[in-house]
Design an enzyme around this catalytic site. Structure first.
Site, mmCIF file in Angstrom:
data_model
loop_
_atom_site.group_PDB
_atom_site.id
_atom_site.type_symbol
_atom_site.label_atom_id
_atom_site.label_comp_id
_atom_site.label_asym_id
_atom_site.label_seq_id
_atom_site.Cartn_x
_atom_site.Cartn_y
_atom_site.Cartn_z
ATOM 1 N N TRP A 119 1.866 -15.373 -8.381
ATOM 2 C CA TRP A 119 3.044 -14.538 -8.893
ATOM 3 C C TRP A 119 4.175 -15.321 -9.344
ATOM 4 C CZ3 TRP A 119 1.479 -9.930 -9.986
ATOM 5 C CH2 TRP A 119 0.417 -9.525 -9.101
ATOM 6 N N ASP A 131 11.392 -13.313 -5.364
ATOM 7 C CA ASP A 131 10.456 -11.913 -5.299
ATOM 8 C C ASP A 131 10.081 -12.118 -3.578
ATOM 9 O OD1 ASP A 131 8.261 -10.457 -5.206
ATOM 10 O OD2 ASP A 131 7.208 -11.356 -6.875
ATOM 11 N N LYS A 172 3.813 -3.029 0.169
ATOM 12 C CA LYS A 172 3.318 -3.755 1.074
ATOM 13 C C LYS A 172 4.186 -3.400 2.337
ATOM 14 C CE LYS A 172 2.584 -6.655 -2.859
ATOM 15 N NZ LYS A 172 1.207 -6.466 -2.964
HETATM 16 C C1 LIG Z 1 4.544 -11.257 -4.751
HETATM 17 C C2 LIG Z 1 4.206 -10.205 -5.664
HETATM 18 N N1 LIG Z 1 5.087 -10.210 -6.819
HETATM 19 C C3 LIG Z 1 4.826 -9.191 -7.509
HETATM 20 C C4 LIG Z 1 3.721 -8.414 -7.925
HETATM 21 C C5 LIG Z 1 3.497 -7.475 -8.732
HETATM 22 O O1 LIG Z 1 3.680 -6.251 -8.389
HETATM 23 P P1 LIG Z 1 3.600 -4.859 -9.251
HETATM 24 O O2 LIG Z 1 1.950 -4.747 -9.406
HETATM 25 O O3 LIG Z 1 3.904 -3.758 -8.456
HETATM 26 O O4 LIG Z 1 4.222 -4.976 -10.581
HETATM 27 C C6 LIG Z 1 2.937 -8.398 -6.457
HETATM 28 C C7 LIG Z 1 1.581 -7.638 -6.303
HETATM 29 O O5 LIG Z 1 0.918 -7.603 -5.495
HETATM 30 C C8 LIG Z 1 3.341 -9.424 -5.622
HETATM 31 O O6 LIG Z 1 2.326 -9.387 -4.546
#
Ligand SMILES: Cc1ncc(COP(=O)(O)O)c(C=O)c1O
Length: 361
Positions: free
Chosen positions: A102, A172, A196
């Site tokens: 991520w 994040d 989550k």
């Molecule tokens: C730590 C983290 N950041 C970003 C995201 C991306 O999220 P989204 O699919 O809601 O854009 C996720 C998705 O699982 C994540 O776990």
């Protein structure tokens, strides 16, 4: 009806009490004769729901008054892109710490707009550790430093907030927000997709120090402008009312359960149960993340071969333990232990793991 224990990484398990309340209120919210999802976002009913959700979230996370709380339609990836547009000048340097999948996604989203400087990179080490803070090469003129507080796929989590000096720290927190007490004031900005720990997919939460909203950023539409959303209480356009309402119910449930201190205790208990089962298995189960940065929320683990992995996934599902298949980027298995997963769920998983090893080890 029996509800299974759901280890999905997201969208993820929600508290049964929240789902039951939403079910009970589905046709007639609070005696108004309509569902909350059928009411205008500008009416007193939804405005009340929205304001209560914000107030409860501020209480849950001890958000200081000089931080705006935004509820944004869409997921964390969208916010990742908007960070550069709102807080960095065109071509300005932004610092990113890479600790897993991520972090890399976050960089991909801003690359068209800014000069990304990778401060530290865990990839050469297979994302099994977080490069120590004293090895980071921070830029003096960065618009912000970005970290991924918890890597949902690689199972690596910052256990302390890194000190990055005067440059604002952006994080994040999608997969670990509200899992333990958090000192918001150490961050310029925190963002998290809700799906989550906070509720359903479709809404993201952002906590941002208000003075940062005065930054010019770069040319962008008003709808992509956080300051505009903040000025209109996240009602610049029609917000995702259903998601916001469910998020509000989930946050209230967390407060009723004892708040983040209580979830920190439960989450530590759950994570210890699973890591202890892995570590005591004599190598049958493996998790290679350095113990000091092992995630409490997402535990990737591996069996000796693919046949056993496939068998584990199907037998655990039959035993009422859902979604233990690992992410395709890393394979193997993964147990996500979010706030709404009870300690009994982690216990059921380790009982199954021991039984599976006895039969297949
Ligand atoms: C730590 C983290 N950041 C970003 C995201 C991306 O999220 P989204 O699919 O809601 O854009 C996720 C998705 O699982 C994540 O776990």
């Amino acid at each position: 009806m029996t509800r299974a224990y759901n280890f999905s990484a997201g969208p993820a398990t929600l508290p049964e009490a929240v789902l039951r309340q939403a079910q009970a209120e589905m046709l007639d919210w609070n005696g108004v004769g309509a569902s909350i999802v059928e009411l205008s976002h500008r009416g007193a009913e939804f405005m009340g729901v929205a304001a209560q959700a914000e107030a409860d979230l501020r209480t849950l996370l001890s958000v200081p008054d000089d931080y705006a709380v935004l509820f944004q339609a869409g997921g964390a990836t969208t916010q990742q892109a908007l960070l550069a547009l709102n807080f960095a000048a065109p071509g300005q340097t932004v610092d990113y710490v890479v600790t897993g999948h991520w972090s890399k996604t976050a960089i991909k989203q801003v690359k068209p707009y800014v000069n990304v400087h990778v401060v530290a990179d865990g990839e050469p080490g297979g994302f099994r550790d977080i490069p120590p803070r004293d090895s980071w090469s921070l830029s003096s003129d960065a618009a912000y430093v970005h970290i991924t507080a918890n890597e949902t796929i690689h199972g690596v989590e910052f256990r302390d907030t890194p000190d990055v000096g005067a440059v604002p720290l952006f994080a994040d927190f999608s997969s670990s927000i509200a899992s333990e007490p958090l000192d918001v004031s150490k961050y310029g900005l925190i963002y998290a997709g809700a799906q989550k720990n906070l509720g359903p997919v479709g809404v993201s939460v952002m906590l941002v120090r208000r003075e940062l909203l005065e930054r010019a950023g770069q040319p962008r539409a008003d709808i992509f402008t956080y300051a505009s959303h903040a000025a209109r209480d996240s009602m610049l356009n029609t917000p995702p009312t259903w998601n916001w309402y469910l998020l509000g119910l989930t946050v209230k449930w967390m407060l009723e359960q004892g708040g983040v201190e209580e979830f920190a205790r439960r989450n530590a208990t759950k994570a210890k149960l699973v890591y202890d089962a892995i570590d005591a298995s004599g190598g049958f189960y493996r998790n290679e993340v350095a113990p000091s940065v092992r995630s409490r929320m997402n535990i990737p683990f591996f069996l000796p071969d693919e046949t056993l992995t496939t068998r584990f996934v199907s037998e655990s599902k039959a035993a009422g333990l859902l979604a233990l298949k690992g992410h395709k980027a890393v394979g193997g298995l993964r147990a996500s232990l979010y706030n709404a997963l009870p300690v009994a769920g982690a216990q059921a998983l380790v009982d199954f793991m021991r039984d599976f090893q006895q039969r297949n080890g």
